[in-house]
Scaffold this motif. Structure first.
Motif, PDB file in Angstrom:
ATOM      1  N   LEU A 222      53.004  65.988 -34.043  1.00  0.00           N
ATOM      2  CA  LEU A 222      52.542  67.114 -34.852  1.00  0.00           C
ATOM      3  C   LEU A 222      52.042  68.261 -33.969  1.00  0.00           C
TER       4      LEU A 222
ATOM      5  N   THR B  10      44.849  60.967 -33.572  1.00  0.00           N
ATOM      6  CA  THR B  10      44.557  61.179 -34.987  1.00  0.00           C
ATOM      7  C   THR B  10      44.388  59.830 -35.667  1.00  0.00           C
TER       8      THR B  10
ATOM      9  N   GLU C  55      39.904  70.033 -37.121  1.00  0.00           N
ATOM     10  CA  GLU C  55      41.214  70.685 -37.087  1.00  0.00           C
ATOM     11  C   GLU C  55      41.552  71.159 -35.675  1.00  0.00           C
TER      12      GLU C  55
ATOM     13  N   SER D 224      46.845  70.182 -38.137  1.00  0.00           N
ATOM     14  CA  SER D 224      46.597  68.831 -38.626  1.00  0.00           C
ATOM     15  C   SER D 224      45.125  68.482 -38.437  1.00  0.00           C
TER      16      SER D 224
ATOM     17  N   VAL E  45      46.788  63.316 -43.131  1.00  0.00           N
ATOM     18  CA  VAL E  45      47.754  63.320 -42.027  1.00  0.00           C
ATOM     19  C   VAL E  45      49.131  62.894 -42.533  1.00  0.00           C
TER      20      VAL E  45
ATOM     21  N   ILE F   3      50.755  65.886 -44.303  1.00  0.00           N
ATOM     22  CA  ILE F   3      51.218  66.877 -43.326  1.00  0.00           C
ATOM     23  C   ILE F   3      52.462  66.371 -42.609  1.00  0.00           C
TER      24      ILE F   3
END
Length: 865
Positions: free
Chosen positions: A541, A660, A646, A548, A674, A677
């Motif tokens: 990501l 994450t 963020e 994210s 997550v 996204i």
């Protein structure tokens, strides 16, 4: 022994000198008491402080409350809100007015944690009891900074409460001579809550609920109330069963019972808060009431609204054909879940295969909760409100209703489930050579437990025979997990393996013991696989510039590191950090223990360089040593708390640049965010993504993937792409893509704050319930002796941990009656003035349990000579 004085006699001392501040020892002399009665006097003074008849000014100093000269608080008319009788004057504004969160203290004063740290100091603002106004613990407040001390400490007074944290309070009902009141279990709320006449019983049908310990009337109408069971979820599901009720009785029938109260009027100087009873929970020692108290004390949402339950019940418990389209089919593979024996929700499943080139293919399949819980649904609003599931020893408060958390989202064995899959090709050195992220469908081959996997890896005959076909795969999992552990160690990742308490129950649900929880290699195995998946998803990501939510763990404050270094040095250890040059200075006050003034040295903390490898090396040196428990705990305290943000600041403890939370969407809301996204990002790139790190796509050669519907699956393949700027990605521009899954940075910031707070609230609730159960269990051991370890020293005594039971308690200096003991901070010891007997951190002592403070959940010990 002199007779202990009445409340009025104590107050008369203050009334004779209204402007004077009294020390505790002065009051002992004035009242003609013996020194052994000082503790009882202090308890009486604190009760008067909670009633706002006197104020506690820190360090055993007391004074008469200015606004209530000897006037007892009287409840007003039940329908009048006291706040209306105190008009608010315009609030002063300026550089010395800041906002923050109030942390209350049981003695009436508090500290405000500023939203933005004050210039020149990282300390909180001290609020004396007479500056608290109507604020209560947890409130968001505006505070005026009145003065600053040379050491950087600030003192202030509260001007305004911007947001109330305490709208309901749980406590014990008491019938008083002049008015009835509830004494909160949260000792940081130093008030009795007055219950006006008519508000003692819950409103509604006019009938009180059935409560344990109260007499029943069999021939009266009944009322439907929630039941409490020892099942997973229990009352948190919001369902109820009919129970027999009792007739409305007098307030005396509530005396001693635990109730939940809504605050109808907040405290003002000289006036106690008021409230009305919402629920009657039962007696403190009744089965299950302790959990109910903790749930309400920490304001945990525990009943699902009807519309949430309706959406959960409407969710299909099978997968329709349309939901299988475009998904990779993994159902033929021997994928398994590995969890604890009592787990009911399974949100991760794993598999390891050997590739032709000698590399490993690690499968991590995570429940596709985002397919069922979508933005705008009542389910989503409730999940965000809860933030996380809360796990108690004998029940849980889940984030999602059981139809989802135990049903269609849970990867139960032998049924089809939708997943988000991370497939990672890992070489023998633990490096990821290629990876693929793809939506899939699996069918778990077996529900495994940590114990069963441990037995298989140890070659236990019964386990190996039962799971004979899977033994080679578990051996391959062990092989890969050890490689991943070794790679993490090479990069400096810290591995604290601190024991946790395990509460044991009998068949009737009664607590029978406390032990240290057992962690085996099966736990480590799953942890390593989840870490690998989390890093892989976070990295993908970030490289695409997609905003994210990251799990970050910031570098520790240098001041905390230096404090730990001082303690570690007394044990002969050090983190090995290079200390900056020390600055010499002469203290403003001479230490009473020093005959002559001396020069001291101070290290400027801002110049300190610290890395996770410093911590890692010390944990390796401590392994197996007697002092490992203490120093590992102190090292952990020197680190900051991990949180959601963020902004990617990396994860210090894991020595990870990008990390994450992706692997637990059933029980953690950040993971669900997550997932949304990630799914939207994959959709914008063709439905899946494959990244090759070394230029050789062995992952694609493993097998030609099939869609669940039988069609060929086409995935994006290519060399690793450089990090794109956020502006280059659609989400980075703030554009909301179809499905609403891309989240704006401002919204991500808000989510990071709220979910971090929910996580801390859940952890505090779980920890306090464990302590509550420990104290209840130890009630049967008053007078017993135990071997213990000194784990912490403070001015007033030291904390010990019992060797055979995972229980902590306090030994006050007053209980050391063979000498006059004082705390020597420089020596990190409590030392007798005449015998020179010393008590040091890490020392083993024999103690006796003397007293149990159930209100404060504390155990008090004395040293056996």
């Amino acid at each position: 022994m002199p007779e202990f004085p009445s409340t009025q006699e104590i107050l008369q001392i203050f009334e004779r000198a209204p402007g004077k501040t009294f020390r505790l020892r002065e009051l002992v002399v004035e009242l003609g008491l013996r020194s052994s009665q000082a503790r009882d006097l202090k308890s009486a003074l604190k009760t008067l402080s909670r009633q706002h008849r006197i104020v506690y000014l820190k360090k055993n100093h007391f004074a008469l409350a200015r606004e209530s000269r000897a006037q007892s608080p009287r409840p007003k008319d039940a329908d009048r809100n006291l706040q209306d009788s105190y008009p608010t004057s315009p609030r002063p504004r300026g550089a010395n007015v800041v906002t923050g969160r109030l942390i209350g203290h049981r003695d009436g004063y508090g500290f405000v944690v500023p939203d933005v740290p004050l210039a020149g100091t990282d300390q909180d603002i001290f609020i004396p009891a007479n500056g608290m106004s109507s604020a209560m613990n947890g409130d968001r407040v505006e505070v005026q900074v009145l003065r600053a001390k040379p050491d950087g400490r600030r003192e202030g007074r509260i001007l305004h409460v911007a947001d109330r944290a305490q709208k309901t309070v749980v406590g014990q009902f008491h019938c008083g001579q002049r008015y009835n009141f509830v004494l909160p279990f949260d000792q940081r709320i130093p008030f009795e809550i007055v219950i006006p006449r008519g508000d003692e019983w819950p409103h509604g049908s006019g009938l009180p609920p059935k409560v344990r310990g109260a007499p029943e009337a069999d021939n009266l109408p009944t009322e439907t109330l929630p039941s409490r069971d020892r099942q997973f979820g229990g009352e948190s599901e919001g369902r109820s069963t009919a129970q027999k009720a009792i007739a409305r009785r007098s307030p005396q029938d509530l005396n001693g019972l635990v109730v939940d109260v809504e605050i109808t009027a907040y405290p003002r100087p000289g006036t106690l808060p008021r409230g009305r009873v919402l629920e009657v929970l039962g007696r403190r020692d009744d089965f299950g009431v302790d959990v109910e108290i903790i749930i309400r004390k920490f304001h945990l949402p525990h009943r699902f609204p009807a519309e949430v339950l309706a959406q959960a019940e409407a969710a299909p418990q099978f997968i329709p054909e349309r939901d299988r389209e475009g998904r990779r089919d993994f159902r033929a593979l021997p994928i398994v879940t590995i969890d604890g024996e009592t787990a009911k929700d399974f949100d991760d499943a794993v598999l390891v295969e050997r590739l032709a080139n000698g590399n490993y293919l690690l499968h991590v399949h995570i429940a596709d909760v985002a397919h069922y819980v979508r933005p705008g649904m009542e389910l989503d609003r409730e999940a965000r409100l809860r933030g996380t599931s809360v796990y108690f020893p004998d029940r849980a408060v889940p984030m999602l209703p059981l139809e989802l958390s135990n049903g269609i989202c849970s990867m139960n064995p032998h049924v089809d489930r939708l997943v988000m899959s991370a497939l990672m090709e890992i070489d023998p050195r633990g490096r990821i050579a290629a990876y693929e992220i793809v939506p899939g469908i699996i069918r778990s081959a077996e529900r495994m437990t940590y114990t069963a996997v441990r037995d298989i890896l140890a070659g236990e005959p019964v386990a190996t025979r039962r799971y004979e076909a899977m033994v080679p795969n578990f051996k391959l999992m062990e092989e890969l997990a050890r490689i991943l552990i070794e790679r993490r160690e090479r990069r400096g990742s810290i591995d604290f393996d601190l024991p946790e308490p395990n509460i044991e129950f009998d068949e009737q649900g009664r607590m029978v013991g406390i032990t240290r929880s057992e962690r085996n290699f099966a736990h480590r195995l799953i942890e390593e696989f989840m870490l690998a998946a989390n890093e892989t998803v976070a990295g993908w990501l970030e490289r695409r510039g997609v905003p994210s939510l990251y799990r970050i763990h910031e570098k520790p404050e240098a001041k905390k590191v230096l404090e730990f270094e001082e303690i570690a040095a007394t044990f002969g250890y050090s983190l090995g950090v290079e200390l900056p040059a020390a600055r010499r200075f002469r203290p403003g006050k001479r230490d009473e223990r020093d005959r002559h003034a001396r020069l001291l040295e101070r290290v400027e903390a801002k110049d300190l360089e610290i890395t996770p490898r410093h911590y890692q090396r010390l944990t390796e040196r401590l392994e197996g040593k007697p002092e490992e428990r203490i120093l590992s705990y102190l090292m952990l305290r020197s680190l900051k708390q991990a949180r959601y943000s963020e902004e990617n600041a990396g994860h210090f403890a894991l020595a990870a640049a990008t990390y994450t939370h992706f692997t637990s969407p059933i029980r953690r809301y950040p993971d669900l965010i997550v997932h949304r996204i990630l799914k939207a990002a994959l959709e914008s790139e063709g439905g899946s993504a494959r990244v090759v790190e070394d230029g050789h796509d062995h992952l694609a050669a493993k097998a030609a993937p099939q869609e669940a519907g039988g069609k060929r699956h086409v995935a994006m393949t290519g060399r690793r792409k450089p990090a794109a700027s956020p502006a280059a990605a659609p989400a980075g521009t703030g554009q909301i893509l179809p499905g609403g899954a891309f989240v704006l940075l401002q919204e991500l910031h808000s989510l990071g704050l709220s979910t971090s707070e929910s996580e801390r609230r859940a952890a505090d609730a779980e920890r306090e319930l464990i302590e509550w159960k420990k104290v209840s269990f130890m009630a049967q051991h008053v007078g017993d002796e135990f071997e213990a370890l000194i784990i912490s020293l403070i001015k007033f005594g030291f904390f010990v941990e019992l060797t055979d039971l995972f229980v902590e308690g306090f030994v006050p200096v007053a209980a050391l009656d063979d000498d006059e003991y004082v705390f020597r901070e420089r020596q990190r010891a409590i030392i007798g003035r005449y015998t020179h007997r010393e008590f040091h951190l890490g020392e083993r002592v024999r103690v006796r349990l003397d007293r149990i403070d159930q209100a404060g959940n504390r155990l008090e010990f004395s040293v056996v000579q």
